[in-house]
Motif scaffolding. Structure first.
Motif, PDB file in Angstrom:
ATOM      1  N   UNK A 164       1.015  -1.140  -0.122  1.00  0.00           N
ATOM      2  CA  UNK A 164       0.069   0.126  -0.053  1.00  0.00           C
ATOM      3  C   UNK A 164       1.099   1.184   0.065  1.00  0.00           C
ATOM      4  N   UNK A 165       0.477   2.340  -0.651  1.00  0.00           N
ATOM      5  CA  UNK A 165       1.215   3.699  -0.765  1.00  0.00           C
ATOM      6  C   UNK A 165       0.285   4.396   0.238  1.00  0.00           C
ATOM      7  N   UNK A 166       0.937   5.276   0.977  1.00  0.00           N
ATOM      8  CA  UNK A 166       0.337   6.038   1.915  1.00  0.00           C
ATOM      9  C   UNK A 166      -0.081   7.397   1.296  1.00  0.00           C
ATOM     10  N   UNK A 167      -1.213   7.434   0.657  1.00  0.00           N
ATOM     11  CA  UNK A 167      -1.650   8.700   0.124  1.00  0.00           C
ATOM     12  C   UNK A 167      -2.708   9.351   1.411  1.00  0.00           C
ATOM     13  N   UNK A 168      -2.760   8.704   2.562  1.00  0.00           N
ATOM     14  CA  UNK A 168      -3.293   9.096   3.572  1.00  0.00           C
ATOM     15  C   UNK A 168      -2.746   8.918   5.007  1.00  0.00           C
ATOM     16  N   UNK A 169      -2.830   9.531   6.107  1.00  0.00           N
ATOM     17  CA  UNK A 169      -2.155   9.256   7.344  1.00  0.00           C
ATOM     18  C   UNK A 169      -2.789   7.774   7.858  1.00  0.00           C
ATOM     19  N   UNK A 170      -4.026   7.593   7.468  1.00  0.00           N
ATOM     20  CA  UNK A 170      -4.634   6.397   7.894  1.00  0.00           C
ATOM     21  C   UNK A 170      -3.558   5.144   7.317  1.00  0.00           C
ATOM     22  N   UNK A 171      -3.424   5.130   6.038  1.00  0.00           N
ATOM     23  CA  UNK A 171      -2.844   3.949   5.512  1.00  0.00           C
ATOM     24  C   UNK A 171      -1.413   4.152   6.331  1.00  0.00           C
ATOM     25  N   UNK A 172      -0.672   5.097   6.263  1.00  0.00           N
ATOM     26  CA  UNK A 172       0.605   5.221   7.036  1.00  0.00           C
ATOM     27  C   UNK A 172       0.574   4.403   8.327  1.00  0.00           C
ATOM     28  N   UNK A 173      -0.082   4.795   8.979  1.00  0.00           N
ATOM     29  CA  UNK A 173      -0.488   4.695  10.413  1.00  0.00           C
ATOM     30  C   UNK A 173      -1.048   3.282  11.147  1.00  0.00           C
ATOM     31  N   UNK A 174      -1.906   2.826  10.282  1.00  0.00           N
ATOM     32  CA  UNK A 174      -2.783   1.471  10.779  1.00  0.00           C
ATOM     33  C   UNK A 174      -2.040   0.296  10.592  1.00  0.00           C
ATOM     34  N   UNK A 175      -2.468  -0.732  11.122  1.00  0.00           N
ATOM     35  CA  UNK A 175      -1.822  -1.843  11.096  1.00  0.00           C
ATOM     36  C   UNK A 175      -2.802  -2.998  10.518  1.00  0.00           C
ATOM     37  N   UNK A 176      -2.800  -3.283   9.205  1.00  0.00           N
ATOM     38  CA  UNK A 176      -3.734  -4.180   8.293  1.00  0.00           C
ATOM     39  C   UNK A 176      -3.763  -5.573   9.114  1.00  0.00           C
ATOM     40  N   UNK A 177      -4.944  -6.236   9.138  1.00  0.00           N
ATOM     41  CA  UNK A 177      -5.163  -7.618   9.541  1.00  0.00           C
ATOM     42  C   UNK A 177      -4.426  -8.653   8.901  1.00  0.00           C
ATOM     43  N   UNK A 178      -4.090  -8.205   7.461  1.00  0.00           N
ATOM     44  CA  UNK A 178      -3.168  -9.297   6.745  1.00  0.00           C
ATOM     45  C   UNK A 178      -1.989  -9.707   7.471  1.00  0.00           C
ATOM     46  N   UNK A 179      -1.297  -8.494   7.982  1.00  0.00           N
ATOM     47  CA  UNK A 179      -0.077  -8.717   8.794  1.00  0.00           C
ATOM     48  C   UNK A 179      -0.161  -9.765   9.818  1.00  0.00           C
ATOM     49  N   UNK A 180      -1.176  -9.777  10.586  1.00  0.00           N
ATOM     50  CA  UNK A 180      -1.530 -10.771  11.595  1.00  0.00           C
ATOM     51  C   UNK A 180      -1.882 -12.002  11.009  1.00  0.00           C
ATOM     52  N   UNK A 181      -2.384 -12.317   9.864  1.00  0.00           N
ATOM     53  CA  UNK A 181      -2.805 -13.550   9.368  1.00  0.00           C
ATOM     54  C   UNK A 181      -1.900 -14.126   8.743  1.00  0.00           C
ATOM     55  N   UNK A 182      -0.867 -13.184   7.958  1.00  0.00           N
ATOM     56  CA  UNK A 182       0.283 -13.887   7.719  1.00  0.00           C
ATOM     57  C   UNK A 182       1.305 -14.368   8.523  1.00  0.00           C
TER      58      UNK A 182
END
Length: 220
Positions: A164-182
């Motif tokens: 993902x590329x951070x075009x918003x602060x939300x993208x840059x700061x959040x932790x996607x559930x994908x990281x936990x699943x992987x």
């Protein structure tokens, strides 16, 4: 949170947050970086962090022995990357599905499984891109599976991939559930170098974080 929000609307939203957030009994968010930002910007007590982590249970009925590699008929020696989650149209926003496909396809032996819901347009775009890359047999569109089955289902892949590329602060700061699943599936990760993603992967010690949007660099 949304790219392209008009400045007047963005200011109104921020003003509302600053007015009403401190009146709440408590706040909850999904990453330490967002908690710090809320505390600093909104004047609230530091929010409680609850990660987007899946509950690890036994594989649900019908998935006790099913795996992504078995469903695709791939040998244990075949390198297999997996992406899990909703798949957006290639030209829409900051989800770099096209970069993932091109990067993986530049490695002749690699396979890529995209697991999740997608629109007819996204399917058409991906199929066209895969045809252009000459990799029809190595990119697999897999229908969504129950969330409680994901960890078991992807565990025999070789790596999880998420850009993902951070075009918003939300993208840059959040932790996607994908990281936990992987991670809970025991997979190493190839991910974008974002603030919270970097924090997570540094602690887990299981990722290659990249900033490049150049296909050849991603492929390496």
């Amino acid at each position: 949170r949304r790219a392209g929000t008009k400045p007047a609307m963005a200011k109104w939203i921020i003003d509302q947050e600053k007015t009403y957030a401190p009146l709440a009994t408590g706040c909850v968010t999904v990453s330490h970086a967002i908690a710090d930002t809320m505390q600093n910007d909104l004047g609230v007590a530091r929010p409680t962090v609850v990660f987007n982590a899946p509950i690890v249970l036994e594989a649900p009925e019908g998935f006790e022995t099913r795996t992504i590699r078995a469903d695709l008929g791939l040998s244990p020696q075949t390198p297999l990357f997996v992406f899990v989650g909703k798949i957006w149209e290639i030209a829409d926003g900051n989800q770099k599905i096209d970069l993932i496909i091109r990067g993986v396809c530049r490695n002749p032996e690699y396979h890529l499984a995209l697991i999740g819901p997608l629109s007819d347009l996204a399917k058409e775009q991906i199929e066209k891109l895969v045809e252009e890359e000459g990799s029809q047999a190595r990119v697999h569109l897999v229908p969504p599976i129950p969330s409680e089955a994901i960890i078991h289902y992807i565990a025999d892949a070789d790596a999880g991939i998420y850009f993902m590329w951070p075009d918003t602060r939300n993208i840059d700061l959040t932790i996607p559930n994908k990281l936990f699943e992987f991670s809970l599936a025991g997979l190493p990760l190839v991910v974008t170098d974002l603030t919270s993603t970097r924090w997570f992967c540094t602690i887990a010690g299981n990722a290659v974080c990249g900033k490049s949007q150049q296909v050849e660099e991603v492929a390496q």
